[in-house]
Scaffold this motif. Structure first.
Motif, mmCIF file in Angstrom:
data_model
loop_
_atom_site.group_PDB
_atom_site.id
_atom_site.type_symbol
_atom_site.label_atom_id
_atom_site.label_comp_id
_atom_site.label_asym_id
_atom_site.label_seq_id
_atom_site.Cartn_x
_atom_site.Cartn_y
_atom_site.Cartn_z
ATOM 1 N N VAL A 129 0.853 -1.195 0.000
ATOM 2 C CA VAL A 129 0.000 0.000 0.000
ATOM 3 C C VAL A 129 0.885 1.240 0.000
ATOM 4 O O VAL A 129 1.790 1.355 0.830
ATOM 5 N N GLN A 130 0.606 2.175 -0.905
ATOM 6 C CA GLN A 130 1.494 3.327 -1.072
ATOM 7 C C GLN A 130 0.874 4.660 -0.638
ATOM 8 O O GLN A 130 1.501 5.706 -0.779
ATOM 9 N N SER A 131 -0.306 4.651 -0.070
ATOM 10 C CA SER A 131 -0.945 5.894 0.378
ATOM 11 C C SER A 131 -0.191 6.498 1.563
ATOM 12 O O SER A 131 0.340 5.785 2.413
ATOM 13 N N ASP A 132 -0.170 7.857 1.609
ATOM 14 C CA ASP A 132 0.437 8.551 2.747
ATOM 15 C C ASP A 132 -0.515 8.657 3.930
ATOM 16 O O ASP A 132 -0.096 9.072 5.016
ATOM 17 N N GLU A 133 -1.793 8.319 3.730
ATOM 18 C CA GLU A 133 -2.722 8.335 4.854
ATOM 19 C C GLU A 133 -2.304 7.295 5.881
ATOM 20 O O GLU A 133 -1.745 6.256 5.540
ATOM 21 N N GLU A 134 -2.609 7.571 7.147
ATOM 22 C CA GLU A 134 -2.224 6.637 8.206
ATOM 23 C C GLU A 134 -2.904 5.279 8.023
ATOM 24 O O GLU A 134 -2.258 4.236 8.058
ATOM 25 N N TRP A 135 -4.236 5.296 7.854
ATOM 26 C CA TRP A 135 -5.004 4.053 7.658
ATOM 27 C C TRP A 135 -5.997 4.273 6.516
ATOM 28 O O TRP A 135 -7.188 4.450 6.740
ATOM 29 N N PRO A 136 -5.527 4.251 5.265
ATOM 30 C CA PRO A 136 -6.438 4.450 4.136
ATOM 31 C C PRO A 136 -7.332 3.240 3.914
ATOM 32 O O PRO A 136 -7.049 2.133 4.388
ATOM 33 N N THR A 137 -8.427 3.457 3.192
ATOM 34 C CA THR A 137 -9.229 2.326 2.721
ATOM 35 C C THR A 137 -8.758 1.970 1.310
ATOM 36 O O THR A 137 -8.596 2.850 0.461
ATOM 37 N N VAL A 138 -8.521 0.689 1.084
ATOM 38 C CA VAL A 138 -8.018 0.210 -0.212
ATOM 39 C C VAL A 138 -8.835 -1.007 -0.606
ATOM 40 O O VAL A 138 -9.104 -1.887 0.228
#
Length: 330
Positions: A239-248
């Motif tokens: 997972v490459q999102s910078d959000e702490e806990w993104p939804t993917v």
């Protein structure tokens, strides 16, 4: 100027413990000032609570809240003597009713500009200082995304700073330094063992929970605490999102086909997927996830949710992940 300390404080603390006070700490854009070590602390968050227990400060704790897992067995006796204000989020009133001399929290979304418990100014109006672990505010914007967005990779030194600052606030600087030394040794041992396994292409996804099992899961972003753990051990976060806990979406995760799926086990029950057994049932029955290599080959690692937060259990998590990685070695 000679300081005249209350007799009660002189009885509680030896002179060495008072050496740091008055103490001023720059904390998450604010200044925390303590004239002396607080005699009653409220801790909002399992990480701050277990750090205080490890420092031996339970006799000066007025209450705890926000628990993800049962207390560590080694701290069970300490915890038994401290009031539980709330299992999840406490109200502002329930915290101030404990008449704390200090409130500490692991998350800025508990006490911050948009704090669900309250804002620092509300506590300041009552003369109550507030401390937020730097792990949750350093190089992080907590106004973006449900759990904030990292502007830089998580830095383990912010956790060691949290331990040091909390220890000094409590007048327990020596214990804080000893605790840091132990944690650094455990970190180094886990990293050395994992790196020695030589798994150059191993990858992972970390599933914390889901609002509903039918919707996209909350997974660890690329710059947060679990991502740091994976990187330390030589695992690539898919997972490459910078959000702490993104939804993917699971379709995206399945395409990445991680070597390992790490799932959170917790006693908290806000969402159906807080139950790790529900997670396991979903992974094995869903038409998309059941075809993932990690599911078919049972490469699923179960960690306490608190091991995915910045705190003492991170090191338990590092050790558990390292043990699981040994099973991937050829």
């Amino acid at each position: 100027m000679t300081r005249i300390l209350p007799l009660a404080l002189l009885a509680l603390f030896p002179a060495a413990a008072l050496a740091d006070h008055p103490l001023t700490i720059e904390n998450c854009g604010r200044t925390v000032t303590l004239a002396e070590p607080p005699a009653n602390v409220v801790s909002i968050g399992q990480s701050t609570t277990e750090i205080l227990y490890a420092l031996g400060a339970e006799d000066r704790m007025a209450g705890t809240a926000l628990w993800f897992n049962a207390v560590l067995p080694r701290h069970a006796d300490a915890d038994a003597g401290v009031p539980r204000i709330a299992d999840n989020m406490p109200s502002f009133e329930s915290v101030v009713n404990r008449r704390p001399g200090l409130v500490v929290t692991m998350f800025e979304w508990m006490i911050g500009a948009q704090g669900v418990v309250g804002r620092p100014e509300q506590f300041a109006d009552l003369g109550i200082p507030v401390y937020v672990m730097p792990t949750d505010c350093a190089a992080k914007d907590n106004t973006v995304g449900a759990d904030g967005t990292r502007e830089a990779d998580f830095d383990i030194e912010t956790l060691y700073a949290s331990v040091d600052q909390m220890a000094r606030m409590m007048g327990l600087g020596d214990r804080g330094r000893a605790l840091q030394a132990d944690l650094r040794a455990r970190q180094a041992a886990a990293v050395d063992r994992a790196r020695g396994l030589d798994l150059p292409d191993a990858s992972a996804v970390v599933w914390f929970s889901s609002a509903h099992l039918e919707v996209d899961p909350y997974v660890a972003g690329a710059r947060g605490i679990p991502a740091w753990m994976l990187d330390q051990l030589g695992l690539r976060n898919v997972v490459q999102s910078d959000e702490e806990w993104p939804t993917v979406g699971w379709e995206s995760i399945a395409r990445a086909d991680p070597s390992v799926i790490v799932i959170a086990r917790m006693d908290r029950r806000r969402f159906p997927a807080d139950d790790h057994e529900a997670k396991l049932d979903f992974l094995r029955s869903d038409p998309v996830t059941s075809r993932m290599t990690a599911v078919r080959e049972d490469r699923i690692v179960i960690l306490d949710a608190e091991a995915m937060h910045a705190g003492l259990r991170m090191f338990d998590g590092l050790e558990a992940l390292t043990e699981a990685m040994a099973g991937l070695a050829p």
